[in-house]
Design a protein around this motif. Structure first.
Motif, PDB file in Angstrom:
ATOM      1  N   MET A   1       0.814  -1.194   0.000  1.00 38.87           N
ATOM      2  CA  MET A   1       0.000   0.000   0.000  1.00 38.87           C
ATOM      3  C   MET A   1       0.859   1.259   0.000  1.00 38.87           C
ATOM      4  SD  MET A   1      -3.139   0.745  -0.147  1.00 38.87           S
ATOM      5  CE  MET A   1      -4.670   0.542   0.610  1.00 38.87           C
ATOM      6  N   THR A   2       1.984   1.249   0.662  1.00 39.94           N
ATOM      7  CA  THR A   2       2.851   2.428   0.724  1.00 39.94           C
ATOM      8  C   THR A   2       3.469   2.763  -0.626  1.00 39.94           C
ATOM      9  OG1 THR A   2       4.123   0.862   2.061  1.00 39.94           O
ATOM     10  CG2 THR A   2       3.824   3.063   2.930  1.00 39.94           C
ATOM     11  N   ALA A   3       3.828   1.769  -1.383  1.00 43.21           N
ATOM     12  CA  ALA A   3       4.408   2.043  -2.703  1.00 43.21           C
ATOM     13  C   ALA A   3       3.358   2.655  -3.620  1.00 43.21           C
ATOM     14  CB  ALA A   3       4.971   0.761  -3.309  1.00 43.21           C
ATOM     15  N   THR A   4       2.148   2.148  -3.574  1.00 41.03           N
ATOM     16  CA  THR A   4       1.060   2.693  -4.386  1.00 41.03           C
ATOM     17  C   THR A   4       0.744   4.121  -3.958  1.00 41.03           C
ATOM     18  OG1 THR A   4       0.137   0.466  -4.549  1.00 41.03           O
ATOM     19  CG2 THR A   4      -1.295   2.282  -5.167  1.00 41.03           C
ATOM     20  N   TRP A   5       0.684   4.326  -2.649  1.00 42.46           N
ATOM     21  CA  TRP A   5       0.403   5.678  -2.126  1.00 42.46           C
ATOM     22  C   TRP A   5       1.506   6.652  -2.540  1.00 42.46           C
ATOM     23  CZ3 TRP A   5      -3.479   8.366  -0.860  1.00 42.46           C
ATOM     24  CH2 TRP A   5      -3.330   9.562  -0.155  1.00 42.46           C
ATOM     25  N   SER A   6       2.735   6.245  -2.501  1.00 38.65           N
ATOM     26  CA  SER A   6       3.861   7.099  -2.907  1.00 38.65           C
ATOM     27  C   SER A   6       3.764   7.465  -4.386  1.00 38.65           C
ATOM     28  CB  SER A   6       5.196   6.390  -2.649  1.00 38.65           C
ATOM     29  OG  SER A   6       5.393   6.181  -1.283  1.00 38.65           O
ATOM     30  N   ILE A   7       3.392   6.514  -5.215  1.00 39.58           N
ATOM     31  CA  ILE A   7       3.252   6.768  -6.656  1.00 39.58           C
ATOM     32  C   ILE A   7       2.110   7.759  -6.898  1.00 39.58           C
ATOM     33  CG2 ILE A   7       2.588   5.740  -8.863  1.00 39.58           C
ATOM     34  CD1 ILE A   7       4.127   3.217  -7.960  1.00 39.58           C
ATOM     35  N   THR A   9       0.762  10.013  -4.795  1.00 35.14           N
ATOM     36  CA  THR A   9       1.120  11.365  -4.322  1.00 35.14           C
ATOM     37  C   THR A   9       2.171  11.999  -5.229  1.00 35.14           C
ATOM     38  OG1 THR A   9       2.705  10.427  -2.746  1.00 35.14           O
ATOM     39  CG2 THR A   9       0.503  10.989  -1.907  1.00 35.14           C
ATOM     40  N   GLY A  10       3.073  11.223  -5.749  1.00 33.78           N
ATOM     41  CA  GLY A  10       4.079  11.755  -6.682  1.00 33.78           C
ATOM     42  C   GLY A  10       3.446  12.265  -7.971  1.00 33.78           C
ATOM     43  N   VAL A  11       2.510  11.489  -8.519  1.00 31.19           N
ATOM     44  CA  VAL A  11       1.816  11.887  -9.744  1.00 31.19           C
ATOM     45  C   VAL A  11       0.967  13.124  -9.496  1.00 31.19           C
ATOM     46  CG1 VAL A  11       0.024  11.197 -11.400  1.00 31.19           C
ATOM     47  CG2 VAL A  11       1.839   9.599 -10.799  1.00 31.19           C
ATOM     48  N   VAL A  12       0.201  13.138  -8.411  1.00 31.05           N
ATOM     49  CA  VAL A  12      -0.660  14.279  -8.090  1.00 31.05           C
ATOM     50  C   VAL A  12       0.181  15.535  -7.854  1.00 31.05           C
ATOM     51  CG1 VAL A  12      -2.274  15.215  -6.371  1.00 31.05           C
ATOM     52  CG2 VAL A  12      -2.577  12.895  -7.235  1.00 31.05           C
ATOM     53  N   SER A  13       1.249  15.427  -7.094  1.00 29.76           N
ATOM     54  CA  SER A  13       2.094  16.603  -6.847  1.00 29.76           C
ATOM     55  C   SER A  13       2.768  17.079  -8.138  1.00 29.76           C
ATOM     56  CB  SER A  13       3.130  16.320  -5.754  1.00 29.76           C
ATOM     57  OG  SER A  13       4.025  15.309  -6.166  1.00 29.76           O
ATOM     58  N   GLY A  14       3.104  16.156  -9.023  1.00 24.80           N
ATOM     59  CA  GLY A  14       3.662  16.541 -10.322  1.00 24.80           C
ATOM     60  C   GLY A  14       2.661  17.311 -11.168  1.00 24.80           C
ATOM     61  N   ILE A  15       1.407  16.868 -11.160  1.00 27.36           N
ATOM     62  CA  ILE A  15       0.352  17.559 -11.911  1.00 27.36           C
ATOM     63  C   ILE A  15       0.106  18.945 -11.329  1.00 27.36           C
ATOM     64  CG2 ILE A  15      -2.132  17.523 -12.427  1.00 27.36           C
ATOM     65  CD1 ILE A  15      -1.866  14.435 -12.673  1.00 27.36           C
ATOM     66  N   ILE A  16       0.037  19.037 -10.007  1.00 27.77           N
ATOM     67  CA  ILE A  16      -0.166  20.340  -9.348  1.00 27.77           C
ATOM     68  C   ILE A  16       0.996  21.277  -9.651  1.00 27.77           C
ATOM     69  CG2 ILE A  16      -0.296  21.501  -7.103  1.00 27.77           C
ATOM     70  CD1 ILE A  16      -1.921  19.040  -6.128  1.00 27.77           C
ATOM     71  N   THR A  17       2.217  20.785  -9.591  1.00 30.25           N
ATOM     72  CA  THR A  17       3.388  21.608  -9.897  1.00 30.25           C
ATOM     73  C   THR A  17       3.363  22.080 -11.342  1.00 30.25           C
ATOM     74  OG1 THR A  17       4.688  20.379  -8.262  1.00 30.25           O
ATOM     75  CG2 THR A  17       5.915  21.656  -9.891  1.00 30.25           C
ATOM     76  N   SER A  18       3.015  21.187 -12.258  1.00 31.40           N
ATOM     77  CA  SER A  18       2.926  21.568 -13.676  1.00 31.40           C
ATOM     78  C   SER A  18       1.872  22.654 -13.877  1.00 31.40           C
ATOM     79  CB  SER A  18       2.586  20.359 -14.542  1.00 31.40           C
ATOM     80  OG  SER A  18       3.604  19.407 -14.482  1.00 31.40           O
TER      81      SER A  18
END
Length: 163
Positions: A1-7, A9-18
């Protein structure tokens, strides 16, 4: 579950940053750069209303033009409108035509392109003009699509600043 959650949050934060970078880029391009260019611009101001006259031997000379150009200037960038109510020969148009201007002004040279505001009508062309007479006259040539004959026409023009 932690690896999925990390992926995730990484994708969402990347979209927000973009998205934030896109917004900041647009603000910089549309607000900051034009403001700075207007701030440092040291050239002549041609903003205002101008009367348009056709300067050609085959065109009847008119004493008072009803065709006007309203120019807005921010640094070198020029925008505005032309309101045409008369043909080059001085005859009244059956319906006035509004043209939208975009271009630049640099070293006393004005280069504009325009198109008809009403996209159901023909109206497109360019102006290349030179500032003269202590900033009160623009002289040059307009090349445009003749909306009646649908051919390309070039006519010398003189714009006189409204006082």
């Amino acid at each position: 579950m932690t690896a999925t959650w990390s992926i995730i949050t990484g994708v969402v934060s990347g979209i927000i940053t973009s998205g934030l970078l896109l917004i900041l880029t647009k603000i910089f391009d549309k607000i900051v750069i034009p403001w700075y260019q207007a701030l440092i611009y040291k050239g002549i101001n041609i903003e205002g209303t101008w009367f348009i006259y056709f300067d050609h031997p085959q065109v009847k000379k008119i004493k008072k033009s009803e065709n006007t150009a309203t120019i807005t200037q921010k640094g070198h960038k020029i925008t505005g409108e032309i309101i045409l109510t008369m043909q080059p020969n001085g005859d009244k148009l059956t319906e006035s035509k509004i043209l939208v201007l975009n271009g630049c002004f640099s070293n006393n040279d004005l280069i504009l392109s325009y198109e008809c505001k009403d996209n159901r009508r023909i109206g497109a062309g360019t102006y290349v003009m030179k500032l003269a007479e202590d900033g009160n006259k623009l002289k040059g040539i307009s090349t445009y699509v003749n909306s009646i004959a649908a051919d390309i026409v070039s006519l010398p023009q003189i714009w006189i600043r409204k006082r």
